[in-house]
Design a protein around this motif. Structure first.
Motif, PDB file in Angstrom:
ATOM      1  N   ILE A  75       7.013  -0.531  13.595  1.00 58.11           N
ATOM      2  CA  ILE A  75       6.447  -1.881  13.502  1.00 58.11           C
ATOM      3  C   ILE A  75       7.266  -2.658  12.483  1.00 58.11           C
ATOM      4  O   ILE A  75       7.838  -2.074  11.558  1.00 58.11           O
ATOM      5  CB  ILE A  75       4.948  -1.836  13.125  1.00 58.11           C
ATOM      6  N   GLU A  76       7.360  -3.975  12.681  1.00 62.46           N
ATOM      7  CA  GLU A  76       8.218  -4.798  11.832  1.00 62.46           C
ATOM      8  C   GLU A  76       7.411  -5.330  10.647  1.00 62.46           C
ATOM      9  O   GLU A  76       6.487  -6.110  10.839  1.00 62.46           O
ATOM     10  CB  GLU A  76       8.779  -5.962  12.653  1.00 62.46           C
ATOM     11  N   PRO A  77       7.766  -4.923   9.424  1.00 64.56           N
ATOM     12  CA  PRO A  77       7.073  -5.490   8.265  1.00 64.56           C
ATOM     13  C   PRO A  77       7.564  -6.917   8.012  1.00 64.56           C
ATOM     14  O   PRO A  77       8.593  -7.330   8.545  1.00 64.56           O
ATOM     15  CB  PRO A  77       7.470  -4.551   7.128  1.00 64.56           C
ATOM     16  N   ALA A  78       6.837  -7.658   7.171  1.00 63.35           N
ATOM     17  CA  ALA A  78       7.251  -9.033   6.862  1.00 63.35           C
ATOM     18  C   ALA A  78       8.612  -9.047   6.177  1.00 63.35           C
ATOM     19  O   ALA A  78       9.401  -9.973   6.360  1.00 63.35           O
ATOM     20  CB  ALA A  78       6.202  -9.706   5.980  1.00 63.35           C
ATOM     21  N   THR A  79       8.879  -8.019   5.396  1.00 60.27           N
ATOM     22  CA  THR A  79      10.153  -7.917   4.675  1.00 60.27           C
ATOM     23  C   THR A  79      10.436  -6.446   4.384  1.00 60.27           C
ATOM     24  O   THR A  79       9.520  -5.630   4.357  1.00 60.27           O
ATOM     25  CB  THR A  79      10.105  -8.712   3.349  1.00 60.27           C
ATOM     26  N   PHE A  80      11.714  -6.117   4.165  1.00 54.48           N
ATOM     27  CA  PHE A  80      12.071  -4.762   3.730  1.00 54.48           C
ATOM     28  C   PHE A  80      11.827  -4.577   2.225  1.00 54.48           C
ATOM     29  O   PHE A  80      11.899  -3.457   1.723  1.00 54.48           O
ATOM     30  CB  PHE A  80      13.542  -4.461   4.038  1.00 54.48           C
ATOM     31  N   HIS A  81      11.564  -5.672   1.486  1.00 62.84           N
ATOM     32  CA  HIS A  81      11.324  -5.538   0.049  1.00 62.84           C
ATOM     33  C   HIS A  81      10.041  -4.754  -0.198  1.00 62.84           C
ATOM     34  O   HIS A  81       9.020  -4.992   0.441  1.00 62.84           O
ATOM     35  CB  HIS A  81      11.255  -6.907  -0.619  1.00 62.84           C
ATOM     36  N   ALA A  82      10.110  -3.831  -1.140  1.00 61.50           N
ATOM     37  CA  ALA A  82       8.948  -3.016  -1.503  1.00 61.50           C
ATOM     38  C   ALA A  82       8.503  -3.418  -2.912  1.00 61.50           C
ATOM     39  O   ALA A  82       8.771  -4.540  -3.339  1.00 61.50           O
ATOM     40  CB  ALA A  82       9.312  -1.545  -1.387  1.00 61.50           C
ATOM     41  N   ALA A  83       7.823  -2.529  -3.614  1.00 58.44           N
ATOM     42  CA  ALA A  83       7.251  -2.924  -4.903  1.00 58.44           C
ATOM     43  C   ALA A  83       8.294  -3.024  -6.019  1.00 58.44           C
ATOM     44  O   ALA A  83       8.073  -3.722  -7.007  1.00 58.44           O
ATOM     45  CB  ALA A  83       6.144  -1.952  -5.300  1.00 58.44           C
ATOM     46  N   GLY A  84       9.413  -2.331  -5.869  1.00 59.57           N
ATOM     47  CA  GLY A  84      10.460  -2.450  -6.889  1.00 59.57           C
ATOM     48  C   GLY A  84      10.019  -1.980  -8.270  1.00 59.57           C
ATOM     49  O   GLY A  84      10.403  -2.571  -9.283  1.00 59.57           O
ATOM     50  N   LEU A  85       9.271  -0.900  -8.323  1.00 61.66           N
ATOM     51  CA  LEU A  85       8.832  -0.370  -9.613  1.00 61.66           C
ATOM     52  C   LEU A  85       9.987   0.321 -10.338  1.00 61.66           C
ATOM     53  O   LEU A  85       9.979   0.441 -11.560  1.00 61.66           O
ATOM     54  CB  LEU A  85       7.671   0.616  -9.415  1.00 61.66           C
ATOM     55  N   ILE A  86      10.954   0.776  -9.574  1.00 63.26           N
ATOM     56  CA  ILE A  86      12.166   1.383 -10.126  1.00 63.26           C
ATOM     57  C   ILE A  86      13.366   0.610  -9.557  1.00 63.26           C
ATOM     58  O   ILE A  86      13.250  -0.019  -8.492  1.00 63.26           O
ATOM     59  CB  ILE A  86      12.292   2.884  -9.740  1.00 63.26           C
ATOM     60  N   PRO A  87      14.515   0.644 -10.262  1.00 65.39           N
ATOM     61  CA  PRO A  87      15.670  -0.133  -9.788  1.00 65.39           C
ATOM     62  C   PRO A  87      16.600   0.640  -8.856  1.00 65.39           C
ATOM     63  O   PRO A  87      17.647   0.119  -8.492  1.00 65.39           O
ATOM     64  CB  PRO A  87      16.393  -0.495 -11.098  1.00 65.39           C
ATOM     65  N   PHE A  88      16.229   1.864  -8.475  1.00 62.96           N
ATOM     66  CA  PHE A  88      17.083   2.647  -7.576  1.00 62.96           C
ATOM     67  C   PHE A  88      16.288   3.043  -6.338  1.00 62.96           C
ATOM     68  O   PHE A  88      15.071   2.851  -6.272  1.00 62.96           O
ATOM     69  CB  PHE A  88      17.654   3.884  -8.290  1.00 62.96           C
ATOM     70  N   GLN A  89      16.992   3.567  -5.344  1.00 62.95           N
ATOM     71  CA  GLN A  89      16.369   3.968  -4.082  1.00 62.95           C
ATOM     72  C   GLN A  89      16.162   5.477  -4.053  1.00 62.95           C
ATOM     73  O   GLN A  89      17.029   6.237  -4.491  1.00 62.95           O
ATOM     74  CB  GLN A  89      17.265   3.579  -2.903  1.00 62.95           C
ATOM     75  N   ILE A  90      15.026   5.890  -3.517  1.00 66.70           N
ATOM     76  CA  ILE A  90      14.771   7.310  -3.291  1.00 66.70           C
ATOM     77  C   ILE A  90      14.879   7.587  -1.791  1.00 66.70           C
ATOM     78  O   ILE A  90      14.361   6.824  -0.979  1.00 66.70           O
ATOM     79  CB  ILE A  90      13.363   7.709  -3.786  1.00 66.70           C
ATOM     80  N   ASN A  91      15.575   8.656  -1.430  1.00 66.42           N
ATOM     81  CA  ASN A  91      15.481   9.179  -0.079  1.00 66.42           C
ATOM     82  C   ASN A  91      14.630  10.449  -0.139  1.00 66.42           C
ATOM     83  O   ASN A  91      15.106  11.500  -0.578  1.00 66.42           O
ATOM     84  CB  ASN A  91      16.854   9.490   0.519  1.00 66.42           C
ATOM     85  N   PRO A  92      13.356  10.342   0.261  1.00 63.59           N
ATOM     86  CA  PRO A  92      12.493  11.525   0.212  1.00 63.59           C
ATOM     87  C   PRO A  92      12.850  12.509   1.327  1.00 63.59           C
ATOM     88  O   PRO A  92      13.583  12.159   2.260  1.00 63.59           O
ATOM     89  CB  PRO A  92      11.090  10.956   0.407  1.00 63.59           C
ATOM     90  N   HIS A  93      12.337  13.707   1.251  1.00 57.38           N
ATOM     91  CA  HIS A  93      12.646  14.759   2.242  1.00 57.38           C
ATOM     92  C   HIS A  93      14.164  14.938   2.368  1.00 57.38           C
ATOM     93  O   HIS A  93      14.654  15.189   3.474  1.00 57.38           O
ATOM     94  CB  HIS A  93      12.101  14.411   3.637  1.00 57.38           C
ATOM     95  N   TYR A  94      14.911  14.738   1.280  1.00 59.92           N
ATOM     96  CA  TYR A  94      16.368  14.835   1.421  1.00 59.92           C
ATOM     97  C   TYR A  94      16.746  16.216   1.944  1.00 59.92           C
ATOM     98  O   TYR A  94      16.230  17.241   1.492  1.00 59.92           O
ATOM     99  CB  TYR A  94      17.107  14.553   0.112  1.00 59.92           C
TER     100      TYR A  94
END
Lengths: 240, 240
Positions: A140-159
Motif C-alpha cells: 500500500i502507498e503511504p503518504a510519504t516515505f518519511h518516518a519518525a526520524g528518531l535516529i539519523p541513520f537507516q536500519i535494515n532489520p532481518h539483515y
C-alpha cells in the motif's frame, strides 16, 4: 532519548518475542503501562496482535494498551508512559501511522520528552529517517516515505547474509548498495536477527550474538561488534 | 496489444539475457530497432546497461537505442518501433519514468497503437497497475505507486518458493498474501525465474519450464502451467 530497536520479534523456532524479553524488561524498568501500535499487522487482527504482545509483556509486569482501541490514537500517544511499535508490513504501518497523526506525536514525545520507544522489524524501520531500507513488499502507498526520524541513520532489520542457491534476485547487500548509491549521505546498519540497538541519551549500543554490518557510500562495508563505539552513527548527515 | 513480460534477465550461472533471447527474437520479428529504458540501473551506468543489452539484441539483428541518450525521452518513445524496459530497482525505474513522462507515453503507444513492449523484472513490474508486487528495496520515493497498467493484474517477478533456513523474515508467499489482503480485487501472478508471459491481442500465454503461482483474496493459491487458459487474468477487476 531512549530507544530499543530490535531486528525481529522472534527467532526461528522460538516463542513469539521471547529472545528480546529480558532487554525489553530492562528497558522499560519502572514503567507499568505502554501504548502499543499494532498497525503493521495485515493478515491477522489488531486484537490478536495485542493479545500476543500482552502475553509476553505480562511476564514483565507491564500492561499493554493499543492505539486501535483508543478513540483518538494520537491523543493516546500524548499520554503514554512508553511506546511500543510492532513488526509486520512497514508500508501498511507507515500509511496508518501517518493517517492517524502518530508519527508527529511519537517524535514529540520521544525526542522532546524522553518517553521510551521500543520497536521491532517494521517498528524499527519507523524510527529511521525514512522507510527506505525495509525488506517489505510495498502493498500500500503511504503518504510519504518519511518516518519518525528518531535516529539519523537507516536500519535494515532481518539483515541476512544468505541467498537462496540458484536464485538470480539481488542479495541483501546488493539492495543496500543500491540504497547508498542513491542516498549517499546516510549510514545503513544491517541489523542481523537476534540483535538490537539500544540508545540511552547519546550512547548507542549493539546487543546480541552477531556483529552488525555498516554500509555507507564510498566506504567498504564493515562489521561492528557489541561494545564498539557506535557514536559515528548518531552524527547528523550533511545534506547530500 | 503485444507484451512480453519476463521474470528475470538472467538465470543463475548463465550469460546476461541469454535464456529469453529466442523469445525476444520471435516477439520482435520484423522490427529492426527498439527504444530501451535503462532507468532501473542504480549501481552501474546507463551506457554500460545499453551496451549489455545491445550485445544480446545484436544477435537478433536489432539495434537498441536508449532514452537516456535522447534529448526528449518521451518524444523518443512516441516514435519507437518497439519498447524494452530493463530490470534493476523498480522504485528508481518508476521515479525516473514518471519524471520523464514515459509512463503515459508508453501506455499510449502500447495500448492504442499496438507497439510491442518487452520488459524483465522491474520492467515487468512497470507493466502492472502498480509497483506494489515488486521485491525491490524502496531506495527512492516515486511520485506514485501507479505504473503503466498495461495489464489488469500484478506480476511478482523472481517468484521464489525457497526461504533461507533459520531466517524469521516473511516468505514470498506471505508477502503476497499481505498484498491480496489489502488489495482484495486483483490477481497476483508469481512468475518464477526462467519464465515469461506473452500477450498477443487477447491471448495470454505462460512460457517457460515452471508453473506460475496464482494468488487472489479469498482463493487458495494455485499453479497454472504453459498451455493453460489464462484469460481470467485479463478481466478488469471490479472496484474493491
Amino acid at each position: 532519548m531512549r530507544l530499543l530497536l530490535i531486528s525481529n520479534s522472534t527467532n526461528a523456532g522460538e516463542a513469539y518475542l521471547d529472545y528480546p524479553k529480558k532487554e525489553l524488561g530492562d528497558f522499560f524498568k519502572g514503567i507499568d503501562e505502554v501504548m502499543f501500535v499494532p498497525y503493521a499487522a495485515v493478515t491477522f487482527t489488531y486484537d490478536a496482535y495485542l493479545e500476543k504482545v500482552q502475553a509476553r509483556f505480562s511476564e514483565l509486569g507491564i500492561r499493554v494498551r493499543s492505539v486501535h482501541r483508543e478513540a483518538n490514537p494520537a491523543l493516546a500517544i500524548m499520554s503514554a508512559k512508553g511506546i511500543v511499535v510492532g513488526g509486520g508490513n512497514t508500508f501498511r504501518l507507515a500509511q496508518m501511522m501517518q493517517r492517524e497523526g502518530l508519527v508527529e506525536a511519537i517524535r514529540l514525545r520521544v525526542t522532546d520528552e524522553g518517553i521510551p520507544y521500543a520497536g521491532w522489524s517494521a517498528g524499527s524501520n519507523m524510527a529511521c529517517p525514512t522507510i527506505g531500507t525495509t525488506n517489505d513488499m510495498p502493498i500500500i502507498e503511504p503518504a510519504t516515505f518519511h518516518a519518525a526520524g528518531l535516529i539519523p541513520f537507516q536500519i535494515n532489520p532481518h539483515y541476512l547474509d544468505a541467498h537462496p542457491q540458484g536464485h538470480a534476485g539481488e542479495t541483501r547487500e546488493q539492495r543496500i548498495e543500491e540504497y547508498i548509491t542513491v542516498n549517499t549521505n546516510v549510514y545503513v546498519a544491517g541489523l542481523r536477527e537476534g540483535c538490537m540497538l539500544r540508545l540511552e541519551g547519546d550512547r548507542l549500543s549493539l546487543i546480541g550474538p552477531r556483529p552488525m554490518r555498516i554500509f555507507r557510500w564510498g566506504e567498504l562495508p564493515r562489521e561492528v561488534n557489541p561494545g564498539d563505539d557506535l557514536g559515528f552513527l548518531l552524527q547528523q548527515p550533511l545534506e547530500g
